[in-house]
Design a protein around this motif. Structure first.
Motif, PDB file in Angstrom:
ATOM      1  N   LEU A 255      44.903  54.467  35.271  1.00 11.12           N
ATOM      2  CA  LEU A 255      45.236  55.077  33.936  1.00 11.12           C
ATOM      3  C   LEU A 255      44.754  54.446  32.613  1.00 11.12           C
ATOM      4  CD1 LEU A 255      47.411  57.183  32.707  1.00 11.12           C
ATOM      5  CD2 LEU A 255      48.977  55.378  32.501  1.00 11.12           C
ATOM      6  N   GLY A 256      43.624  55.225  32.022  1.00 12.53           N
ATOM      7  CA  GLY A 256      42.984  54.374  31.028  1.00 12.53           C
ATOM      8  C   GLY A 256      41.949  54.964  30.589  1.00 12.53           C
ATOM      9  N   GLY A 257      41.353  54.434  29.664  1.00 12.97           N
ATOM     10  CA  GLY A 257      39.719  54.684  29.303  1.00 12.97           C
ATOM     11  C   GLY A 257      38.831  54.433  30.195  1.00 12.97           C
ATOM     12  N   GLY A 258      37.461  54.284  29.898  1.00  9.07           N
ATOM     13  CA  GLY A 258      36.418  53.946  30.653  1.00  9.07           C
ATOM     14  C   GLY A 258      36.181  52.664  31.206  1.00  9.07           C
ATOM     15  N   MET A 259      37.099  51.778  30.406  1.00  8.01           N
ATOM     16  CA  MET A 259      36.979  50.453  30.665  1.00  8.01           C
ATOM     17  C   MET A 259      37.955  50.332  32.022  1.00  8.01           C
ATOM     18  SD  MET A 259      39.348  48.099  30.209  1.00  8.01           S
ATOM     19  CE  MET A 259      39.196  45.960  29.994  1.00  8.01           C
ATOM     20  N   VAL A 260      39.204  50.901  31.921  1.00 10.81           N
ATOM     21  CA  VAL A 260      40.167  50.910  33.134  1.00 10.81           C
ATOM     22  C   VAL A 260      39.471  51.901  34.315  1.00 10.81           C
ATOM     23  CG1 VAL A 260      42.430  51.767  33.973  1.00 10.81           C
ATOM     24  CG2 VAL A 260      42.155  50.449  31.687  1.00 10.81           C
TER      25      VAL A 260
ATOM     26  N   LEU B  99      35.158  44.083  26.247  1.00  5.07           N
ATOM     27  CA  LEU B  99      34.925  42.648  26.505  1.00  5.07           C
ATOM     28  C   LEU B  99      35.816  42.030  27.657  1.00  5.07           C
ATOM     29  CD1 LEU B  99      35.497  41.094  22.824  1.00  5.07           C
ATOM     30  CD2 LEU B  99      33.388  41.468  24.195  1.00  5.07           C
ATOM     31  N   HIS B 100      37.001  42.773  27.836  1.00  2.76           N
ATOM     32  CA  HIS B 100      37.499  42.394  29.147  1.00  2.76           C
ATOM     33  C   HIS B 100      37.249  42.904  30.574  1.00  2.76           C
ATOM     34  CE1 HIS B 100      40.139  39.947  26.465  1.00  2.76           C
ATOM     35  NE2 HIS B 100      39.911  40.892  25.858  1.00  2.76           N
ATOM     36  N   LYS B 101      36.180  43.961  30.411  1.00  2.00           N
ATOM     37  CA  LYS B 101      35.603  44.415  31.754  1.00  2.00           C
ATOM     38  C   LYS B 101      34.681  43.467  32.381  1.00  2.00           C
ATOM     39  CE  LYS B 101      32.768  48.015  32.311  1.00  2.00           C
ATOM     40  NZ  LYS B 101      32.174  49.486  31.931  1.00  2.00           N
ATOM     41  N   ASN B 102      35.404  42.456  32.962  1.00  2.00           N
ATOM     42  CA  ASN B 102      34.554  41.292  33.232  1.00  2.00           C
ATOM     43  C   ASN B 102      35.390  40.680  34.823  1.00  2.00           C
ATOM     44  OD1 ASN B 102      36.882  40.064  32.756  1.00  2.00           O
ATOM     45  ND2 ASN B 102      36.076  39.303  30.699  1.00  2.00           N
ATOM     46  N   ILE B 103      34.537  39.553  35.222  1.00  4.56           N
ATOM     47  CA  ILE B 103      34.787  39.253  36.385  1.00  4.56           C
ATOM     48  C   ILE B 103      36.157  38.557  36.718  1.00  4.56           C
ATOM     49  CG2 ILE B 103      33.605  37.012  36.327  1.00  4.56           C
ATOM     50  CD1 ILE B 103      33.773  39.150  39.563  1.00  4.56           C
ATOM     51  N   GLU B 104      36.862  37.967  35.452  1.00  6.96           N
ATOM     52  CA  GLU B 104      38.051  37.560  35.357  1.00  6.96           C
ATOM     53  C   GLU B 104      39.165  38.459  35.500  1.00  6.96           C
ATOM     54  OE1 GLU B 104      35.709  36.678  33.312  1.00  6.96           O
ATOM     55  OE2 GLU B 104      35.149  34.687  34.061  1.00  6.96           O
ATOM     56  N   SER B 105      38.890  39.552  34.584  1.00  4.39           N
ATOM     57  CA  SER B 105      39.932  40.527  34.835  1.00  4.39           C
ATOM     58  C   SER B 105      39.916  41.300  36.237  1.00  4.39           C
ATOM     59  CB  SER B 105      39.534  41.760  33.911  1.00  4.39           C
ATOM     60  OG  SER B 105      39.658  41.065  32.587  1.00  4.39           O
ATOM     61  N   LEU B 106      38.840  41.595  36.805  1.00  4.21           N
ATOM     62  CA  LEU B 106      38.456  41.996  38.115  1.00  4.21           C
ATOM     63  C   LEU B 106      39.233  41.258  38.964  1.00  4.21           C
ATOM     64  CD1 LEU B 106      37.247  44.152  40.170  1.00  4.21           C
ATOM     65  CD2 LEU B 106      35.574  42.847  40.232  1.00  4.21           C
ATOM     66  N   ALA B 107      39.251  40.042  39.103  1.00  4.10           N
ATOM     67  CA  ALA B 107      39.759  38.710  40.270  1.00  4.10           C
ATOM     68  C   ALA B 107      41.086  39.033  39.787  1.00  4.10           C
ATOM     69  CB  ALA B 107      39.121  37.186  39.731  1.00  4.10           C
ATOM     70  N   SER B 108      41.746  39.251  38.701  1.00  4.91           N
ATOM     71  CA  SER B 108      43.350  39.238  38.435  1.00  4.91           C
ATOM     72  C   SER B 108      43.700  40.539  38.941  1.00  4.91           C
ATOM     73  CB  SER B 108      43.589  39.163  37.065  1.00  4.91           C
ATOM     74  OG  SER B 108      44.372  40.101  36.727  1.00  4.91           O
ATOM     75  N   ILE B 109      42.735  41.448  39.131  1.00  3.92           N
ATOM     76  CA  ILE B 109      43.408  42.830  39.893  1.00  3.92           C
ATOM     77  C   ILE B 109      43.420  42.807  41.115  1.00  3.92           C
ATOM     78  CG2 ILE B 109      42.764  45.212  40.348  1.00  3.92           C
ATOM     79  CD1 ILE B 109      41.496  45.393  37.478  1.00  3.92           C
ATOM     80  N   TRP B 110      42.247  41.984  41.743  1.00 10.25           N
ATOM     81  CA  TRP B 110      42.300  41.690  43.275  1.00 10.25           C
ATOM     82  C   TRP B 110      43.544  40.834  43.519  1.00 10.25           C
ATOM     83  CZ3 TRP B 110      36.383  39.884  42.982  1.00 10.25           C
ATOM     84  CH2 TRP B 110      35.707  40.835  43.028  1.00 10.25           C
ATOM     85  N   ALA B 111      43.703  39.952  42.823  1.00 11.81           N
ATOM     86  CA  ALA B 111      44.717  38.784  43.135  1.00 11.81           C
ATOM     87  C   ALA B 111      46.187  39.825  43.225  1.00 11.81           C
ATOM     88  CB  ALA B 111      44.697  37.800  42.159  1.00 11.81           C
ATOM     89  N   GLN B 112      46.365  40.487  42.179  1.00 12.84           N
ATOM     90  CA  GLN B 112      47.548  41.408  42.375  1.00 12.84           C
ATOM     91  C   GLN B 112      47.875  42.316  43.270  1.00 12.84           C
ATOM     92  OE1 GLN B 112      49.216  42.161  38.057  1.00 12.84           O
ATOM     93  NE2 GLN B 112      47.383  41.179  37.640  1.00 12.84           N
ATOM     94  N   LEU B 113      46.742  42.879  43.786  1.00 11.63           N
ATOM     95  CA  LEU B 113      46.540  43.806  44.812  1.00 11.63           C
ATOM     96  C   LEU B 113      46.917  42.954  46.249  1.00 11.63           C
ATOM     97  CD1 LEU B 113      43.378  46.119  44.257  1.00 11.63           C
ATOM     98  CD2 LEU B 113      45.954  46.769  44.110  1.00 11.63           C
ATOM     99  N   SER B 114      46.250  41.841  46.263  1.00 15.53           N
ATOM    100  CA  SER B 114      46.293  41.186  47.545  1.00 15.53           C
ATOM    101  C   SER B 114      48.000  40.451  47.636  1.00 15.53           C
ATOM    102  CB  SER B 114      45.669  40.186  47.554  1.00 15.53           C
ATOM    103  OG  SER B 114      45.528  39.282  48.540  1.00 15.53           O
ATOM    104  N   ASN B 115      48.422  40.021  46.622  1.00 14.47           N
ATOM    105  CA  ASN B 115      49.491  39.380  46.556  1.00 14.47           C
ATOM    106  C   ASN B 115      50.698  40.289  46.345  1.00 14.47           C
ATOM    107  OD1 ASN B 115      48.458  36.778  46.167  1.00 14.47           O
ATOM    108  ND2 ASN B 115      48.592  36.755  43.998  1.00 14.47           N
ATOM    109  N   GLY B 116      50.501  41.557  46.072  1.00 21.20           N
ATOM    110  CA  GLY B 116      51.582  42.630  46.196  1.00 21.20           C
ATOM    111  C   GLY B 116      51.477  43.507  47.488  1.00 21.20           C
ATOM    112  N   GLY B 117      50.390  42.991  48.394  1.00 18.63           N
ATOM    113  CA  GLY B 117      50.572  43.404  49.852  1.00 18.63           C
ATOM    114  C   GLY B 117      49.656  44.657  49.999  1.00 18.63           C
ATOM    115  N   ALA B 118      48.782  44.841  49.101  1.00 17.03           N
ATOM    116  CA  ALA B 118      47.858  46.124  49.108  1.00 17.03           C
ATOM    117  C   ALA B 118      47.138  45.951  50.395  1.00 17.03           C
ATOM    118  CB  ALA B 118      46.983  46.181  48.184  1.00 17.03           C
TER     119      ALA B 118
END
Ligand code: GLY
Length: 353
Positions: free
Chosen positions: A91-96, A63-82
């Motif tokens: 590291l995870g199942g198919g959802m990850v 249920l969390h394989k959605n645009i909100e979770s994706l945006a949060s990953i993008w934000a953490q990559l961006s804020n983390g200097g990726a």
């Protein structure tokens, strides 16, 4: 795009360290969900190259394989200097692996990803082959890209964290890989006793199963032809899966695929002369381990409509992948509605539902 490369690990930490030490990257990020952070991350956290790597964690569950979770990953990559030269370890199942793969495909037009699947379903299917994406607008995997990871590290030790239902779910894809490939892959899959769970032996079956998928994907990465073999069991299976959600009795993906395999082997028998004795063997195996999915003839129209809207179809026709024998794959088979509905009868009669 990178060549996919799957490693069946004897020593995951050494293999992961070996790869990371050989790569040139500026920053490394780890993606987990709340379950794999707790159950699986502790197994890899001491790998020297992972020291200090930020861990991005999303809520577990499809249920969390959605645009909100994706945006949060993008934000953490961006804020983390990726940067474009960073690396994302999923590291995870198919959802990850699906969502992390798509985060990798889309962030700064693509950063390299490494998959460490932690479920059987992800090990033999989702993490391998480069399909990435998220659910959107109520539709599964509606947004995505073909974006192969740099490497997939499969370690069956993670499977010890799985319950029986999740083992069964992934195992359905292994039954499929046996059916679409050869007797050599099919026979040991049919002989494996899921209730006694010999993990060492399962490791060998996983290696064979994954090799089937790798080989097909290498021939047809974008699913123009032979990759459609991997859809065997999934046309009826996806319809069963969607119906189960509508009925409020959700099936795990692989349980729906197992039921779909039963119906599509029946269609293979009727339409392509798939041998009855093999059909009976697979039905017997699936009946022994998988719970039955109950539905009745009033659901047939819904199931048929769900198949008509399957995204694998081209135009109006429902496109089946069927089998003439173990390993004899027949693509783009189109059937009469009565034949398709008879395969639903066959499932119900076989399972007494
Ligand atoms: N799961 C089917 C495929 O990767 O093509």
């Amino acid at each position: 795009m990178n060549e996919q490369n799957v490693v069946i690990c004897q020593d995951l930490n050494a293999d992961l360290q070996g790869l990371l030490a050989s790569l040139d990257y500026d920053k490394l990020f780890i993606l987990t969900d709340t379950n794999t952070l707790r159950e699986c991350y502790p197994r890899v956290k001491d790998v020297p190259a992972l020291q200090g790597a930020p861990v991005i964690t999303v809520e577990a569950n499809d249920l969390h394989k959605n645009i909100e979770s994706l945006a949060s990953i993008w934000a953490q990559l961006s804020n983390g200097g990726a940067t474009r030269h960073s690396l994302l370890v999923n590291l995870g199942g198919g959802m990850v692996t699906d969502m992390g793969g798509f985060a990798g495909a889309s962030f700064k037009r693509g950063i390299r990803t490494v998959n460490i699947p932690t479920t059987l379903m992800a090990s033999v299917d989702a993490a391998v082959g480069g399909k990435t994406g998220i659910n959107f607008n109520g539709l599964k995997n509606e947004i995505g890209a073909f974006y192969p990871p740099l490497r997939v590290f499969i370690d069956c030790e993670f499977l010890r964290t799985l319950d029986r239902d999740n083992i069964l779910s992934g195992y359905a894809e292994m039954i499929k890989h046996g059916l679409i490939s050869s007797m050599e892959v099919y026979t040991p899959v049919m002989l494996y006793d899921i209730d006694t769970m010999n993990y060492g032996y399962l490791n060998r079956l996983v290696a064979q199963s994954v090799a089937v998928k790798e080989d097909i994907v290498a021939q047809d990465p974008k699913e123009k032809g032979i990759r459609k073999a991997l859809n065997f069991g999934h046309t009826v299976g996806h319809a069963y899966e969607s119906l189960s959600f509508r009925k409020g009795r959700p099936l795990l993906h692989g349980h729906a695929v197992a039921a779909g395999i039963v119906s599509e082997l029946y269609l293979s028998h009727k339409h392509c002369d798939f041998p009855m004795e093999k059909l009976s063997q697979v039905v017997y195996y699936i009946k022994e381990y998988y719970p039955p999915f109950a539905f009745d003839c009033e659901d047939y129209e819904t199931l048929y409509e769900l198949m008509r809207h399957d995204k694998k179809n081209e135009g109006d026709a429902i496109n089946f992948t069927l089998l003439g024998q173990i390993g004899d794959v027949r693509l783009n088979q189109q059937l009469k509605k009565e034949e398709i509905l008879a395969s639903l009868d066959f499932y119900r009669e076989s399972f007494g539902v």
